[in-house]
Motif scaffolding. Structure first.
Motif, PDB file in Angstrom:
ATOM      1  N   TRP A  33       0.844  -1.184   0.000  1.00 50.65           N
ATOM      2  CA  TRP A  33       0.000   0.000   0.000  1.00 50.65           C
ATOM      3  C   TRP A  33       0.888   1.246   0.000  1.00 50.65           C
ATOM      4  N   ASP A  34       0.386   2.317  -0.607  1.00 48.38           N
ATOM      5  CA  ASP A  34       1.126   3.578  -0.689  1.00 48.38           C
ATOM      6  C   ASP A  34       0.355   4.656   0.072  1.00 48.38           C
ATOM      7  N   ASP A  40      -5.035   4.873  -2.935  1.00 53.75           N
ATOM      8  CA  ASP A  40      -4.823   3.829  -1.937  1.00 53.75           C
ATOM      9  C   ASP A  40      -5.456   4.208  -0.601  1.00 53.75           C
ATOM     10  N   SER A  43      -9.186   3.770  -0.892  1.00 54.80           N
ATOM     11  CA  SER A  43      -9.567   2.352  -0.883  1.00 54.80           C
ATOM     12  C   SER A  43      -9.452   1.770   0.524  1.00 54.80           C
ATOM     13  N   TRP A  44      -8.410   2.156   1.242  1.00 57.44           N
ATOM     14  CA  TRP A  44      -8.229   1.681   2.617  1.00 57.44           C
ATOM     15  C   TRP A  44      -9.373   2.172   3.506  1.00 57.44           C
ATOM     16  N   LEU A  73      -2.409   3.511   7.413  1.00 57.90           N
ATOM     17  CA  LEU A  73      -1.500   2.964   6.407  1.00 57.90           C
ATOM     18  C   LEU A  73      -0.037   3.231   6.774  1.00 57.90           C
ATOM     19  N   TYR A  88      -0.616  -6.269   2.310  1.00 55.60           N
ATOM     20  CA  TYR A  88      -0.676  -6.160   0.859  1.00 55.60           C
ATOM     21  C   TYR A  88      -1.989  -5.562   0.369  1.00 55.60           C
ATOM     22  N   CYS A  89      -1.877  -4.729  -0.652  1.00 56.90           N
ATOM     23  CA  CYS A  89      -3.042  -4.295  -1.421  1.00 56.90           C
ATOM     24  C   CYS A  89      -3.284  -5.348  -2.489  1.00 56.90           C
ATOM     25  N   THR A  91      -4.775  -6.478  -5.795  1.00 53.43           N
ATOM     26  CA  THR A  91      -5.256  -5.817  -7.004  1.00 53.43           C
ATOM     27  C   THR A  91      -5.484  -6.828  -8.117  1.00 53.43           C
ATOM     28  N   PRO A  98      -7.629  -1.877  -7.134  1.00 48.80           N
ATOM     29  CA  PRO A  98      -7.632  -2.476  -5.791  1.00 48.80           C
ATOM     30  C   PRO A  98      -8.908  -3.275  -5.536  1.00 48.80           C
ATOM     31  N   GLN A 101      -7.508  -6.230   0.822  1.00 48.50           N
ATOM     32  CA  GLN A 101      -6.204  -6.303   1.489  1.00 48.50           C
ATOM     33  C   GLN A 101      -6.034  -7.656   2.134  1.00 48.50           C
TER      34      GLN A 101
END
Length: 210
Positions: A33-34, A40, A43-44, A73, A88-89, A91, A98, A101
């Motif tokens: 994840w960034d 990101d 999405s989180w 994150l 981990y994301c 995808t 995405p 996770q």
């Protein structure tokens, strides 16, 4: 890869394992994840604030907005640098979109074990995403990480998570009494089902993951 020696033999050192590698297979790409990526972080936030996620999980620090999502994150990045957790994301391998996770938590090389957790975004459910992602990290955990045992637990009644665990060869091993917070509370507890998979368990075929 650097290693450390102990009474149980040779094991990879935490510092030698970071950055954790991308994992590919079963139509998925698992990447880090960034926390600097707006996509990101969004999405989180959607995953951690989703009603279905909150039905079965009550984090110590709730993720409720962009700020708390970014902070969450960033904490995962710090844990990865320490070799404690690989988050981990998940995808789509083709589009990079995405889907959810999956994490390998509480990595303990001396005890040769870790704990798995995962969630899937609402629009990606029903497509075997969790099962495929779990198969990838399980193989990685037992091979490159060199872990003997992987634990997976979920709240009693979370049948979807139970099916994912069993498809990936995580045997049901019993009920952990009062081991998880009740939904939305940190002053009441509920039971969880414990599943486990050993490096010595039979390897799964791709057909078993469908």
């Amino acid at each position: 890869m650097a290693h450390i020696d102990d009474q149980y033999g040779t094991r990879p050192s935490p510092s030698a394992l970071f950055p954790f590698p991308e994992l590919h297979g079963h139509g998925l790409r698992l990447r880090a994840w960034d926390a600097d990526s707006e996509g990101d972080v969004e999405s989180w936030l959607r995953g951690c604030s989703d009603p279905e996620f909150r039905r079965w999980n009550t984090p110590l620090k709730p993720v409720t907005d962009i700020g708390s999502a970014r902070a969450s994150l960033l904490s995962k990045v710090a844990q990865a640098e320490d070799g404690i957790t690989a988050t981990y994301c998940v995808t789509d391998a083709g589009t990079g979109v995405p889907l959810g996770q999956i994490s390998v938590n509480a990595i303990h090389h001396e005890l040769s074990r870790a704990r798995i957790g995962y969630w899937v975004l609402p629009e990606a459910r029903g497509r075997g995403v969790a099962t495929r992602a779990l198969a990838l990290v399980t193989h990685w955990g037992h091979t490159d990480l060199g872990l003997h045992r992987l634990d997976l637990d979920h709240a009693v009644g979370h049948d979807a998570s139970c099916r994912v665990a069993e498809r990936c060869g995580y045997r049901y091993e019993g009920t952990l009494r009062g081991s998880m917070f009740e939904a939305g509370r940190q002053d009441a507890f509920r039971d969880a089902h414990l599943h486990g998979r050993l490096a010595t368990d039979p390897e799964l075929s791709c057909t078993e993951l469908s």
